[in-house]
Scaffold this motif. Structure first.
Motif, PDB file in Angstrom:
ATOM      1  N   UNK A 194      58.985  72.202  34.328  1.00 31.33           N
ATOM      2  CA  UNK A 194      57.652  72.697  33.943  1.00 31.33           C
ATOM      3  C   UNK A 194      56.592  71.598  34.021  1.00 31.33           C
ATOM      4  N   UNK A 195      55.449  71.970  34.581  1.00 24.29           N
ATOM      5  CA  UNK A 195      54.449  70.955  34.947  1.00 24.29           C
ATOM      6  C   UNK A 195      53.962  70.103  33.773  1.00 24.29           C
ATOM      7  N   UNK A 196      53.932  70.664  32.568  1.00 23.39           N
ATOM      8  CA  UNK A 196      53.381  69.910  31.430  1.00 23.39           C
ATOM      9  C   UNK A 196      54.118  68.579  31.261  1.00 23.39           C
ATOM     10  N   UNK A 197      55.443  68.624  31.457  1.00 25.97           N
ATOM     11  CA  UNK A 197      56.262  67.419  31.249  1.00 25.97           C
ATOM     12  C   UNK A 197      55.918  66.369  32.311  1.00 25.97           C
ATOM     13  N   UNK A 198      55.926  66.784  33.565  1.00 27.69           N
ATOM     14  CA  UNK A 198      55.703  65.832  34.666  1.00 27.69           C
ATOM     15  C   UNK A 198      54.271  65.300  34.632  1.00 27.69           C
ATOM     16  N   UNK A 199      53.331  66.175  34.347  1.00 22.98           N
ATOM     17  CA  UNK A 199      51.930  65.737  34.288  1.00 22.98           C
ATOM     18  C   UNK A 199      51.726  64.697  33.193  1.00 22.98           C
ATOM     19  N   UNK A 200      52.354  64.905  32.042  1.00 23.87           N
ATOM     20  CA  UNK A 200      52.200  63.945  30.940  1.00 23.87           C
ATOM     21  C   UNK A 200      52.792  62.596  31.334  1.00 23.87           C
ATOM     22  N   UNK A 201      53.953  62.615  32.000  1.00 20.26           N
ATOM     23  CA  UNK A 201      54.580  61.354  32.420  1.00 20.26           C
ATOM     24  C   UNK A 201      53.691  60.616  33.422  1.00 20.26           C
ATOM     25  N   UNK A 209      63.190  66.432  25.915  1.00 20.81           N
ATOM     26  CA  UNK A 209      63.265  67.157  27.186  1.00 20.81           C
ATOM     27  C   UNK A 209      64.501  66.793  28.011  1.00 20.81           C
ATOM     28  N   UNK A 210      65.317  65.865  27.502  1.00 25.08           N
ATOM     29  CA  UNK A 210      66.434  65.342  28.279  1.00 25.08           C
ATOM     30  C   UNK A 210      67.326  66.421  28.882  1.00 25.08           C
TER      31      UNK A 210
END
Ligand code: UP5
Ligand code: MG
Length: 204
Positions: A77-84, A62-63
């Motif tokens: 996109x929320x999927x990335x931030x939510x997973x982190x 995702x970099x």
């Protein structure tokens, strides 16, 4: 009747306590969180910092995407931030740390709904309310040394627009649930912090 599709959050608010820290770019979220961490036993998770770390992580798929979104002042996109965030919370819970300040998140309605549905309901929202001209001066000043790719006038204008169009509705949504503690932050850091302490005293 169709089968229920309701999902249960990963944690209950008794297990994990989350305060969302929101406010415009440069309002002072990170500065105030640092002070709160020193005086209370919070873990400070800044969504922007988690994204910047992921951007710089070798091998991250995702970099490049994160880099472009941040420079353009857009919400990743929320999927990335939510997973982190979910990973960071889980790691801390394993180490017996249960009180979190989540800084700079949620900044879009879909994130607010997904987080509270899948991870945990927030306790309250600390909203740093700051005039745009003050935030602009702070960010331009910080930009002289911060090295942040979004601390330049073009990116700052885009960040302000995203904040008004996309993130303010999140604060208004939580206001309808009387869950927002609003703090003016166009005054010296220690004066803002006194107001923060007074405002949260009864909520912790
Ligand atoms: N300063 C602070 N308080 C002061 C005061 N009272 N008086 C005088 N000076 C004060 O402060 C900013 C500067 O002001 C500093 O130099 C400080 O010393 C001074 P800071 O505490 O850093 O403010 P903060 O509100 O944290 O500002 P920041 O720039 O971090 O806010 P943003 O919300 O813009 O940044 P964030 O890192 O959260 O997000 C960056 C980008 O990541 C977003 O634009 C977005 O592209 C992406 N993002 C997502 O996509 N999704 C997310 O969920 C989160 C981020
Ligand atoms: Mg910050």
């Amino acid at each position: 009747m169709t089968a229920a599709t309701k999902t249960t959050p990963a944690f209950s608010p008794d297990q994990v306590s989350v305060v969302f820290v929101l406010g415009g770019p440069g309002a002072g979220k990170g500065t105030q969180c640092e002070k709160l961490v020193n005086d209370y036993s919070f873990v400070h998770l800044a969504a922007g910092d988690l994204l910047r770390a992921e951007q710089n992580r070798e091998g991250s798929e995702f970099g490049e995407l994160i880099k472009n979104y941040i420079k353009e002042g857009l919400i990743v996109p929320q999927e990335i931030t939510l997973a982190l965030l979910r990973n960071a919370i889980s790691e801390n819970v394993k180490n017996n740390r249960h009180k979190f300040l989540i800084d700079g998140f949620p900044r879009k309605m879909d994130q607010a709904i997904s987080f509270e549905r899948d991870i945990v309901e927030s306790k309250f929202i600390l909203f740093f309310d700051c005039p745009e001209d003050v935030m602009l001066q702070r960010l331009l000043e910080r930009g002289k040394t911060s090295g942040r790719s979004d601390d330049n006038i073009e990116s700052i204008k885009k960040r302000f627009k995203t904040f008004k169009d996309t993130s303010m509705p999140v604060i208004e949504y939580f206001e309808t649930k009387s869950n927002v503690v609003r703090i003016r932050c166009d005054k010296p850091v220690d004066d803002v912090y006194k107001d923060v302490q007074a405002a949260i005293r009864d909520r912790l």
